[in-house]
Design an enzyme around this catalytic site. Structure first.
Site, PDB file in Angstrom:
ATOM      1  N   SER A 156      28.447  49.827   1.490  1.00 28.23           N
ATOM      2  CA  SER A 156      29.727  49.167   1.284  1.00 28.23           C
ATOM      3  C   SER A 156      30.259  48.746   2.648  1.00 28.23           C
ATOM      4  CB  SER A 156      30.703  50.087   0.543  1.00 28.23           C
ATOM      5  OG  SER A 156      31.931  49.432   0.321  1.00 28.23           O
ATOM      6  N   TYR A 183      34.242  38.915  -0.302  1.00 25.00           N
ATOM      7  CA  TYR A 183      33.503  40.009   0.334  1.00 25.00           C
ATOM      8  C   TYR A 183      34.146  41.352   0.002  1.00 25.00           C
ATOM      9  CZ  TYR A 183      31.209  42.751   4.028  1.00 25.00           C
ATOM     10  OH  TYR A 183      30.490  43.693   4.730  1.00 25.00           O
ATOM     11  N   LYS A 187      32.432  44.466  -1.912  1.00 25.93           N
ATOM     12  CA  LYS A 187      32.270  45.759  -1.240  1.00 25.93           C
ATOM     13  C   LYS A 187      32.999  46.878  -1.987  1.00 25.93           C
ATOM     14  CE  LYS A 187      29.424  44.777   0.535  1.00 25.93           C
ATOM     15  NZ  LYS A 187      28.098  45.373   0.828  1.00 25.93           N
TER      16      LYS A 187
END
Length: 316
Positions: A156, A183, A187
């Site tokens: 992550s 993003y 994550k």
């Protein structure tokens, strides 16, 4: 506390550990953190499988690792996380080539890309970083169940601070696309996937961990413009005056720690940074894990959505 920290390296974390007989499967194994993770594991005797899209780059990485570690038990396998059929084919090939997987490290990823789509029509970052690994993990689960360690490590990032997972619009069909929100959403999904895996498979002795490697200069940032790179560095250094780039061996250290640490043997569904389990923190800009990323309800919603999007029922 583990005794390790921000500057610990892979070799320091693995010092004294004998991984002979262990099989470690690493996505994105042809460069950067994935290659270093493979090198460190191989240096301690592990059978390492490097997965990636480019056969030539995989072969080059495997040869480098064999030479540096004097461990010839390093193999490669093609896996394009942006194409579900290819991911499933990778799983089928793995089932014929390997008897078990002790440690799966879902390391591959893309960051802050321009708006795009995978071969299946998913938004690129969510499709590659989460959905590809969701399907791959399902495909490899029988091999993981045959393993002894039964650990899954999902890479992550502190980028999860930028956004919860967009459960109502993962493909940005109505939301204005922002590469960093995308993003962050992906994550966060990597953490929620770890929570979901833990909830479903812990009873089988399978444990999952999400990892923040730290700030490292790798080819993950290849899609950034010079302006975006400068803005990222400015934002990071403003919120964290003590920020310093990690080396690649330091960045991969938390991955190998989560994969091998004795103190994690009976727990999972946690987020790790700097070779320790992080605490929930909804305020700090520099450390910890946001509560929405460990929320069981969010994890269940993501799991159901992932099954629906990929057409892959994933049950224990």
């Amino acid at each position: 506390m583990s005794g390790f920290g921000k500057t610990s390296t892979t070799d320091e974390v693995l010092a004294g550990k004998d991984l002979t007989g262990k099989t470690v499967f690493i996505t994105g194994g042809n460069s950067g953190l994935g290659q270093e993770t493979g090198r460190a594991m191989a240096a301690n005797g592990a059978h390492v499988i490097l997965a990636g899209r480019d056969a030539a780059k995989l072969d080059e990485a495997a040869n480098i690792i064999r030479t540096e570690t004097q461990n010839d038990n390093v193999e490669t396998i093609i896996c394009d996380l942006g194409a579900i059929e290819n991911v499933k084919a990778c799983g089928e090939e793995a089932s014929t080539r390997f008897e078990s997987i002790d440690i799966l490290i879902n390391n591959a990823g893309i960051m802050a890309t321009p708006k795009g789509a995978t071969k299946d029509g998913f938004e690129s970052q969510f499709g590659t970083n989460h959905l590809g690994h969701f399907v791959l993990t399902k495909a490899l689960m029988p091999l993981i169940e045959n393993g002894s360690d039964k650990r899954i490590v999902n890479l992550s990032s502190r980028g999860h601070f930028m956004s919860p997972t967009l459960l109502n619009d993962p493909n940005f069909e109505t939301t204005t696309y922002d590469p960093w929100v995308s993003y962050g959403s992906a994550k966060t999904a990597n953490i929620l996937f770890s929570v979901g895996l833990e909830e479903r498979f812990a009873k089988k002795g399978i444990h999952a961990y999400a990892v923040h490697p730290g700030g490292i200069e790798t080819n993950l940032g290849r899609h950034l413009t010079a302006e975006q790179s400068a803005a990222l560095v400015s934002r990071v250094t403003t919120t964290d005056p003590d920020f310093a780039w990690k080396t690649i061996p330091q960045g991969a250290a938390t991955s190998v720690w989560a994969a091998t640490a004795d103190e994690l043997a009976d727990q999972g569904g946690v987020y790790c940074e700097d070779c320790n389990v992080a605490e929930i923190d909804n305020e700090s800009p520099t450390s910890g894990v946001r509560s929405y990323a460990l929320d069981s309800g969010n994890a269940d919603a993501l799991w159901t959505m992932s099954e629906q999007m990929t057409g892959e029922a994933f049950t224990a």
